[in-house]
Design a protein around this motif. Structure first.
Motif, PDB file in Angstrom:
ATOM      1  N   GLY A  61       0.705  -1.183  -0.089  1.00 27.67           N
ATOM      2  CA  GLY A  61      -0.173   0.070   0.104  1.00 27.67           C
ATOM      3  C   GLY A  61       0.654   1.276  -0.054  1.00 27.67           C
ATOM      4  O   GLY A  61       0.579   2.115  -0.761  1.00 27.67           O
ATOM      5  N   MET A  62       1.950   1.354   0.836  1.00 32.18           N
ATOM      6  CA  MET A  62       2.791   2.399   0.710  1.00 32.18           C
ATOM      7  C   MET A  62       3.565   2.662  -0.537  1.00 32.18           C
ATOM      8  O   MET A  62       3.668   3.539  -1.117  1.00 32.18           O
ATOM      9  CB  MET A  62       3.969   2.199   2.107  1.00 32.18           C
ATOM     10  CG  MET A  62       3.101   2.257   3.342  1.00 32.18           C
ATOM     11  SD  MET A  62       4.357   1.905   4.761  1.00 32.18           S
ATOM     12  CE  MET A  62       5.682   3.332   4.472  1.00 32.18           C
ATOM     13  N   ALA A  63       4.002   1.678  -1.279  1.00 31.50           N
ATOM     14  CA  ALA A  63       4.677   1.524  -2.495  1.00 31.50           C
ATOM     15  C   ALA A  63       3.703   2.134  -3.409  1.00 31.50           C
ATOM     16  O   ALA A  63       4.034   2.869  -4.645  1.00 31.50           O
ATOM     17  CB  ALA A  63       5.166   0.025  -2.813  1.00 31.50           C
ATOM     18  N   LEU A  64       2.532   1.661  -3.461  1.00 29.62           N
ATOM     19  CA  LEU A  64       1.341   2.380  -4.416  1.00 29.62           C
ATOM     20  C   LEU A  64       1.346   3.860  -4.275  1.00 29.62           C
ATOM     21  O   LEU A  64       1.133   4.396  -5.106  1.00 29.62           O
ATOM     22  CB  LEU A  64      -0.044   1.359  -4.216  1.00 29.62           C
ATOM     23  CG  LEU A  64      -1.086   1.639  -4.916  1.00 29.62           C
ATOM     24  CD1 LEU A  64      -0.775   1.450  -6.543  1.00 29.62           C
ATOM     25  CD2 LEU A  64      -2.206   1.250  -4.759  1.00 29.62           C
ATOM     26  N   VAL A  65       0.986   4.227  -3.012  1.00 34.26           N
ATOM     27  CA  VAL A  65       1.142   5.641  -2.674  1.00 34.26           C
ATOM     28  C   VAL A  65       2.481   6.444  -3.276  1.00 34.26           C
ATOM     29  O   VAL A  65       2.150   7.420  -3.889  1.00 34.26           O
ATOM     30  CB  VAL A  65       0.846   5.870  -1.216  1.00 34.26           C
ATOM     31  CG1 VAL A  65       1.096   7.536  -0.985  1.00 34.26           C
ATOM     32  CG2 VAL A  65      -0.538   5.367  -0.765  1.00 34.26           C
ATOM     33  N   VAL A  66       3.470   5.765  -3.065  1.00 32.14           N
ATOM     34  CA  VAL A  66       4.733   6.417  -3.404  1.00 32.14           C
ATOM     35  C   VAL A  66       4.860   6.417  -4.906  1.00 32.14           C
ATOM     36  O   VAL A  66       5.542   7.552  -5.344  1.00 32.14           O
ATOM     37  CB  VAL A  66       5.904   5.687  -2.813  1.00 32.14           C
ATOM     38  CG1 VAL A  66       7.244   6.134  -3.331  1.00 32.14           C
ATOM     39  CG2 VAL A  66       6.051   5.681  -1.363  1.00 32.14           C
ATOM     40  N   SER A  67       4.244   5.579  -5.700  1.00 31.57           N
ATOM     41  CA  SER A  67       4.348   5.571  -6.994  1.00 31.57           C
ATOM     42  C   SER A  67       3.607   6.745  -7.549  1.00 31.57           C
ATOM     43  O   SER A  67       3.847   7.096  -8.844  1.00 31.57           O
ATOM     44  CB  SER A  67       3.647   4.360  -7.605  1.00 31.57           C
ATOM     45  OG  SER A  67       2.484   4.168  -7.613  1.00 31.57           O
ATOM     46  N   PHE A  68       2.730   7.365  -6.869  1.00 31.07           N
ATOM     47  CA  PHE A  68       2.203   8.771  -7.569  1.00 31.07           C
ATOM     48  C   PHE A  68       2.711  10.037  -7.084  1.00 31.07           C
ATOM     49  O   PHE A  68       2.451  10.923  -7.168  1.00 31.07           O
ATOM     50  CB  PHE A  68       0.565   8.654  -7.059  1.00 31.07           C
ATOM     51  CG  PHE A  68       0.022   7.516  -7.632  1.00 31.07           C
ATOM     52  CD1 PHE A  68      -0.741   7.622  -8.618  1.00 31.07           C
ATOM     53  CD2 PHE A  68      -0.604   6.532  -6.775  1.00 31.07           C
ATOM     54  CE1 PHE A  68      -1.479   6.620  -9.348  1.00 31.07           C
ATOM     55  CE2 PHE A  68      -1.127   5.515  -7.172  1.00 31.07           C
ATOM     56  CZ  PHE A  68      -1.851   5.617  -8.628  1.00 31.07           C
ATOM     57  N   THR A  69       4.096   9.766  -6.351  1.00 26.49           N
ATOM     58  CA  THR A  69       4.884  11.089  -5.960  1.00 26.49           C
ATOM     59  C   THR A  69       6.177  11.091  -6.554  1.00 26.49           C
ATOM     60  O   THR A  69       6.485  10.012  -7.350  1.00 26.49           O
ATOM     61  CB  THR A  69       4.970  10.812  -4.561  1.00 26.49           C
ATOM     62  OG1 THR A  69       5.861   9.939  -4.068  1.00 26.49           O
ATOM     63  CG2 THR A  69       3.691  10.695  -3.641  1.00 26.49           C
ATOM     64  N   ASP A  86      12.214  10.967  -3.095  1.00 23.88           N
ATOM     65  CA  ASP A  86      13.546  10.774  -3.578  1.00 23.88           C
ATOM     66  C   ASP A  86      14.208  10.282  -2.283  1.00 23.88           C
ATOM     67  O   ASP A  86      15.624  10.368  -2.003  1.00 23.88           O
ATOM     68  CB  ASP A  86      14.363  11.587  -3.799  1.00 23.88           C
ATOM     69  CG  ASP A  86      14.264  13.278  -3.158  1.00 23.88           C
ATOM     70  OD1 ASP A  86      13.649  13.079  -2.106  1.00 23.88           O
ATOM     71  OD2 ASP A  86      14.963  14.086  -3.810  1.00 23.88           O
ATOM     72  N   VAL A  87      13.456   9.930  -0.889  1.00 31.08           N
ATOM     73  CA  VAL A  87      14.023   9.565   0.302  1.00 31.08           C
ATOM     74  C   VAL A  87      14.580  10.711   1.289  1.00 31.08           C
ATOM     75  O   VAL A  87      14.250  10.779   2.236  1.00 31.08           O
ATOM     76  CB  VAL A  87      15.227   8.670   0.212  1.00 31.08           C
ATOM     77  CG1 VAL A  87      15.733   8.160   1.462  1.00 31.08           C
ATOM     78  CG2 VAL A  87      14.722   7.323  -0.586  1.00 31.08           C
ATOM     79  N   VAL A  88      15.190  11.637   0.474  1.00 29.89           N
ATOM     80  CA  VAL A  88      15.908  12.802   1.295  1.00 29.89           C
ATOM     81  C   VAL A  88      14.682  13.809   1.554  1.00 29.89           C
ATOM     82  O   VAL A  88      14.714  14.252   2.642  1.00 29.89           O
ATOM     83  CB  VAL A  88      17.026  13.446   0.405  1.00 29.89           C
ATOM     84  CG1 VAL A  88      17.347  14.663   1.185  1.00 29.89           C
ATOM     85  CG2 VAL A  88      18.011  12.481   0.187  1.00 29.89           C
ATOM     86  N   ASN A  89      13.894  14.150   0.502  1.00 31.42           N
ATOM     87  CA  ASN A  89      12.775  15.303   0.645  1.00 31.42           C
ATOM     88  C   ASN A  89      11.516  14.671   0.821  1.00 31.42           C
ATOM     89  O   ASN A  89      11.315  13.483   0.602  1.00 31.42           O
ATOM     90  CB  ASN A  89      13.058  16.173  -0.631  1.00 31.42           C
ATOM     91  CG  ASN A  89      14.293  17.004  -0.589  1.00 31.42           C
ATOM     92  OD1 ASN A  89      14.855  17.467   0.386  1.00 31.42           O
ATOM     93  ND2 ASN A  89      15.079  16.665  -1.798  1.00 31.42           N
ATOM     94  N   ALA A  90      10.648  15.463   1.147  1.00 35.92           N
ATOM     95  CA  ALA A  90       9.310  15.137   1.453  1.00 35.92           C
ATOM     96  C   ALA A  90       8.636  14.929  -0.008  1.00 35.92           C
ATOM     97  O   ALA A  90       8.954  15.544  -1.129  1.00 35.92           O
ATOM     98  CB  ALA A  90       8.419  16.149   2.051  1.00 35.92           C
ATOM     99  N   PRO A  91       7.929  13.872  -0.338  1.00 33.55           N
ATOM    100  CA  PRO A  91       7.139  13.536  -1.597  1.00 33.55           C
ATOM    101  C   PRO A  91       6.349  14.466  -1.894  1.00 33.55           C
ATOM    102  O   PRO A  91       5.543  15.001  -1.110  1.00 33.55           O
ATOM    103  CB  PRO A  91       6.507  12.309  -1.333  1.00 33.55           C
ATOM    104  CG  PRO A  91       6.125  12.035   0.230  1.00 33.55           C
ATOM    105  CD  PRO A  91       7.422  12.858   0.853  1.00 33.55           C
TER     106      PRO A  91
END
Length: 296
Positions: A37-45, A48-53
């Motif tokens: 679920g988290m990966a699915l959300v991240v796929s729309f952002t 880059d790990v360092v900054n906020a998506p």
């Protein structure tokens, strides 16, 4: 009194049953469903790990079909699947058939052919790196005995993928061989006796008795081969680093590079879900192709 005691025991058993079920369900949620679920959300952002998506919508999904390297990786992966799956099926079924006929040395050969499965990918790649060496590799030396000038396997874009396929088949066919052996041993002997009485030779016996009887086993093996083929990574990473000329860059290898090399986690997550859909489509196609009568 006895009825109350029985009811109390039954209630206790139900509570314990729910407890035992809750533990694996909780682990499934925490370590599988939640990360997906988290990966699915991240796929729309553009995370880059360092900054906020930042939310991008479907931009990552649109981007990959305009990305020439993604298309190259997709093409290479499909080529790998088309080479690896049929070859892996033939080698594992052929080896299982030979072992099943040789009852005396069956245990020894099963162990011998299963050993590569137990070896790590790094150890296997080291062995094959030597075997495929264009100057002093064993494969080219054997080809030279027959007057054949062996190619520069891992350094030639036309042969590198074939080399990876050969290594992959060698290191994985042992598991599929064991599955086929179990399937062969489950075929009723009276079917073979009937075939012999009808005058069928070995080829016709295999075609009309063995192969139809192994339909469910073949479906399982081909499904496993397809899933493993689309997830190929270790071989390309260790042997060729995706080269030469991106000829062995697979989807998972490209996802790894974009995610951990370029820190484009959003883009890498989007490609991961596209890969999942591709595997799902091929699995459904395989199900349709292997759909047979349940009476077999």
């Amino acid at each position: 009194m006895k009825r109350l005691r029985a009811h109390s025991v039954e209630a206790h058993q139900q509570r314990m049953a729910y407890l035992f079920i809750a533990i694996p369900v909780l682990l499934l949620l925490v370590f599988l469903i939640l990360p997906i679920g988290m990966a699915l959300v991240v796929s729309f952002t553009d995370y880059d790990v360092v900054n906020a998506p930042n939310f991008l919508g479907f931009d990552n999904y649109v981007k990959m079909f305009q990305d020439q390297y993604f298309l190259i990786a997709l093409r290479n992966t499909v080529v790998y699947v088309l080479l690896y799956v049929p070859l892996g099926l033939i080698v594992s079924l052929g080896t299982a058939s030979l072992i099943n006929m040789n009852k005396k040395g069956a245990a020894m050969f099963r162990t011998f052919f299963y050993v590569p499965v137990l070896c790590s990918t790094v150890a296997t790649a080291t062995i094959w790196y030597w075997l495929l060496n264009p100057q002093y590799g064993l494969i080219n030396i054997v080809l030279g005995w027959f007057g054949i000038n062996g190619p520069a396997w891992l350094y030639d874009s036309h042969w590198a993928m074939i080399a990876i396929v050969l290594m992959s088949v060698w290191m994985t066919f042992g598991t599929n061989m064991m599955i086929f052996i179990a399937g062969l041993q489950g075929i009723p002997q009276n079917l073979y006796e009937a075939a012999r009485m009808e005058g069928a030779n070995k080829w016709k016996t295999f075609r009309y008795v063995t192969w139809p009887s192994l339909s469910k086993t073949t479906f399982l093996v081909t499904t496993m081969l397809i899933i493993n083929a689309f997830q190929v990574f270790d071989q390309a990473y260790i042997l060729t680093k995706g080269g030469p000329g991106n000829s062995t860059m697979t989807l998972v290898y490209y996802i790894y590079n974009e995610g951990f090399g370029g820190l484009e986690m959003g883009y890498a997550s989007a490609m991961s879900f596209v890969l999942f859909l591709i595997i799902l489509v091929f699995a459904i196609i395989n199900t349709r192709l292997n759909k047979t009568d349940n009476t077999i």
